[in-house]
Design a protein around this motif. Sequence first.
Motif, PDB file in Angstrom:
ATOM      1  N   ASP A 284     -26.873  37.974  -1.862  1.00  0.00           N
ATOM      2  CA  ASP A 284     -27.443  36.883  -1.478  1.00  0.00           C
ATOM      3  C   ASP A 284     -29.120  36.900  -1.652  1.00  0.00           C
ATOM      4  OD1 ASP A 284     -25.333  35.672  -0.351  1.00  0.00           O
ATOM      5  OD2 ASP A 284     -25.870  35.744   1.633  1.00  0.00           O
ATOM      6  N   LYS A 289     -31.572  33.550  -1.927  1.00  0.00           N
ATOM      7  CA  LYS A 289     -31.450  33.144  -0.665  1.00  0.00           C
ATOM      8  C   LYS A 289     -32.421  33.706   0.425  1.00  0.00           C
ATOM      9  CE  LYS A 289     -26.566  31.897  -1.302  1.00  0.00           C
ATOM     10  NZ  LYS A 289     -25.330  32.282  -0.651  1.00  0.00           N
ATOM     11  N   GLU A 483     -35.594  26.516  -0.877  1.00  0.00           N
ATOM     12  CA  GLU A 483     -34.356  26.338  -1.319  1.00  0.00           C
ATOM     13  C   GLU A 483     -33.684  25.514   0.018  1.00  0.00           C
ATOM     14  OE1 GLU A 483     -32.282  26.537  -4.026  1.00  0.00           O
ATOM     15  OE2 GLU A 483     -33.577  27.701  -5.230  1.00  0.00           O
ATOM     16  N   GLU A 485     -30.846  25.740   1.174  1.00  0.00           N
ATOM     17  CA  GLU A 485     -30.237  26.897   2.185  1.00  0.00           C
ATOM     18  C   GLU A 485     -31.169  27.531   3.038  1.00  0.00           C
ATOM     19  OE1 GLU A 485     -26.774  30.322   1.875  1.00  0.00           O
ATOM     20  OE2 GLU A 485     -27.087  28.695   0.208  1.00  0.00           O
ATOM     21  N   CYS A 488     -32.164  25.288   6.048  1.00  0.00           N
ATOM     22  CA  CYS A 488     -30.961  25.219   6.877  1.00  0.00           C
ATOM     23  C   CYS A 488     -31.017  26.569   7.924  1.00  0.00           C
ATOM     24  CB  CYS A 488     -29.595  25.017   6.329  1.00  0.00           C
ATOM     25  SG  CYS A 488     -29.729  23.578   5.278  1.00  0.00           S
ATOM     26  N   ARG A 489     -31.406  27.438   7.578  1.00  0.00           N
ATOM     27  CA  ARG A 489     -31.671  28.859   8.379  1.00  0.00           C
ATOM     28  C   ARG A 489     -32.686  28.737   9.604  1.00  0.00           C
ATOM     29  NH1 ARG A 489     -28.651  32.945   5.960  1.00  0.00           N
ATOM     30  NH2 ARG A 489     -27.992  32.696   3.991  1.00  0.00           N
ATOM     31  N   ASP A 508     -22.419  20.966   1.562  1.00  0.00           N
ATOM     32  CA  ASP A 508     -23.156  22.157   1.134  1.00  0.00           C
ATOM     33  C   ASP A 508     -24.285  22.416   2.304  1.00  0.00           C
ATOM     34  OD1 ASP A 508     -21.871  22.513  -1.268  1.00  0.00           O
ATOM     35  OD2 ASP A 508     -23.699  21.581  -2.348  1.00  0.00           O
ATOM     36  N   ALA A 512     -24.177  25.496   5.114  1.00  0.00           N
ATOM     37  CA  ALA A 512     -25.393  26.455   5.174  1.00  0.00           C
ATOM     38  C   ALA A 512     -26.092  26.286   6.557  1.00  0.00           C
ATOM     39  CB  ALA A 512     -26.650  25.867   4.125  1.00  0.00           C
TER      40      ALA A 512
END
Length: 742
Positions: A284, A289, A483, A485, A488-489, A508, A512
């Motif tokens: 990752d 990521k 990014e 992703e 989304c964290r 997606d 994510a």
Amino acid sequence: FSFAHRCALRQAKRIVVKLGSAVVTRGDECGLALGRLASIVEQVAMLQNHGREMMIVTSGAVAFGKQRLRHEILLSQSVRQALQSGHNQPKDMSVPALEARACAAAGQSGLMALYEAMFSQYSTCTAQVLVTNLDFHDDEKRQNLHSTLQELLRMNIVPIINTNDAVVPPPEHNSDLHGVNVISIKDNDSLAARLAVEMKADLLIALSDVEGLYNNPPGTDDAKLIDIFYPGDQHSITFGTKSRVGLGGMEAKVKAALWALQGGTSVVIANGTNPKVTGHVITDIVEGKKLGTFFSETKPAGPSVEEQTEMARSSGRILASLQAEKRSEIICRLADLLTEKTEEILAANKLDLEVASSRLPSAMLKRLSLSVAKINSLSIGLRQIATSAQNSAGRVLRRTRVAHNLELEQITVPIGVVLVIFEARPDCLPQVSALAIASGNALLLKGGKEAANTNHVLLQLTQEALSMHGLREAVQMVSTREEVEGLCRLDKMIDLIIPRGSFQLVQDIKRAAKGIPVLGHSEGVCHVYVDADASADKVIGIVRDSKCEYPAACNAMETLLIHRDILRTPLFDQIIDMLRTERVRIHAGPRFASYLTFSPSEAKSLRTEYNDLECCVEVVDSMQEAVEHIHKYGSSHTDVIITENAKTAEQFLQQLDSACVFWNASSRFADGYRFGLGAEVGISTARIHARGPVGIEGLLTTKWVLRGDGHTVADFSEQGTQTYLHESLPLEQKEILQRDSS
């Protein structure tokens, strides 16, 4: 030079992975964490087999040796006790303190044998390299080490490097990292840094037992994970104690990381012990990521996405406290700016279209394109939203008299910080901005690069409108190389994610998102069912509008279901002739194809969203079969029945569980503007919170407000003096319209 952004880590060719003692060893510090080690070996082998040059700096020899020596000592003691069993001597089975160098000497061979066995499962060869401080400070030895490692990498072998703890002297008290040319190998952090610079590695991944670098010791109330760390930020860090095992703490890791960064190697410090991520943490990171702390020498010109989110939330809270009239003023001002700055908007849009014309499909180009008519329509929609803002946040939904002088209210409130991710849809920006302003939400926007110029102009206009009440930061565009992703964290900062774009984008984002609700639709596989009792005039008009008015829209018809009795009738011929005139390519469903001698191309799937002048045509025997077909192949978006039979229509409307179900109306009506919502943040096919076109109501939640007079629960016990009334109270008209949320 080191990489400036995480996304560039995908280009890393030569990678050093440092495994800290806490990662390699078990919790009891005797023996290795075999499962964790196996997953790390799998990732390193995979990257090696995909053409990267991998090196491992490992701890673990002391722990492995400690386990082995303890076993030998206990075995020896048990034998001695057995031999002395005839004598009445006390039994002492305690294990004496074990010297670390002896443990390292006993464990080194076993540790290496374990690595060899694990890597052999992936047809990957390894080699052991033991080093000491002298190997780096003596020029000849350093050159020999460099040439050995270079040759191993050339032969596609993974070097496994460790300090020779059996002979290494204790670290000198004042010896530390003093510059590019001097580094003391006092622990595996400094060893990994020195090795990475010496071998000109592109990336150093330092795995520890914490998520990364925090501004305060992890576990304290104010501790926040630092996403990106820049040289010079040390003053903002309060370091805690060192890890449970090993020589280095986080301070040592940071010093080693900065030294490696200064030498041209990018560094990421991440958690190698978390079972949720251990199986893919290394891959990752290499994919760019957002894991751990990334060390970068390049500070962005603007604020980080975390800082933007904090600013948006702060301004959003003030926005929510504004009277509804003031929120309406902001939206009306934005509507005025759209019409005043039409030429500027279209000029920016022209630049985007020129760049995108050669690489985007026609459907996306249509979404990207703006016109005077489209901007005027946007402005009208925004004024509708401004009117709706009078009846949004702060509205009292219900009031209950719980007891004497104890009243309970349920009031609408904003959700908080909303992240909207959209592709080539610049018109989405003012729409969702207006809806967020009307509902009192803070807004983060992540637009597609295809519309970068248009989005920039529209954002400036939106923030200019917000500035009239000093709330420019309530709407922010994430313009960094963040990014999706990674966004989304941010589950502790973002309250809702709304993806607007293709089915793939929505899926997606859902995958994510980590702990953040996602409001989005699946494919727009919309059906129009032509019943046996349908009116010919209505059929032609509705089918044409549903498919041809804007085929790239998610509410366009993708499958036309025709009752069997209509086949080989003049109405059927009219439908086919109209579709051909409109240049719609027809794909025959399996049953429809069986009725034809020469059929159009057969549909590859009955679940296809064409987004173009194409559609599937299929035959059904009844309305009930049409409903079953839609349930099986549809996406719960929008479905239509065309019939003059009211009973059949009502059954269709009741039985079908799509978000929008229409009778004798085009599927294109499934739109927030046409529903009178002014605009929409998207069309939801979810079954909770909001469904169908989502306007202001979908961006609101509620809170309960209780007004008492010194009440306690004990007042209502058997010995208490009060009883529950639970009387519903009427709402005043002004409360129904709007309650000042301040």
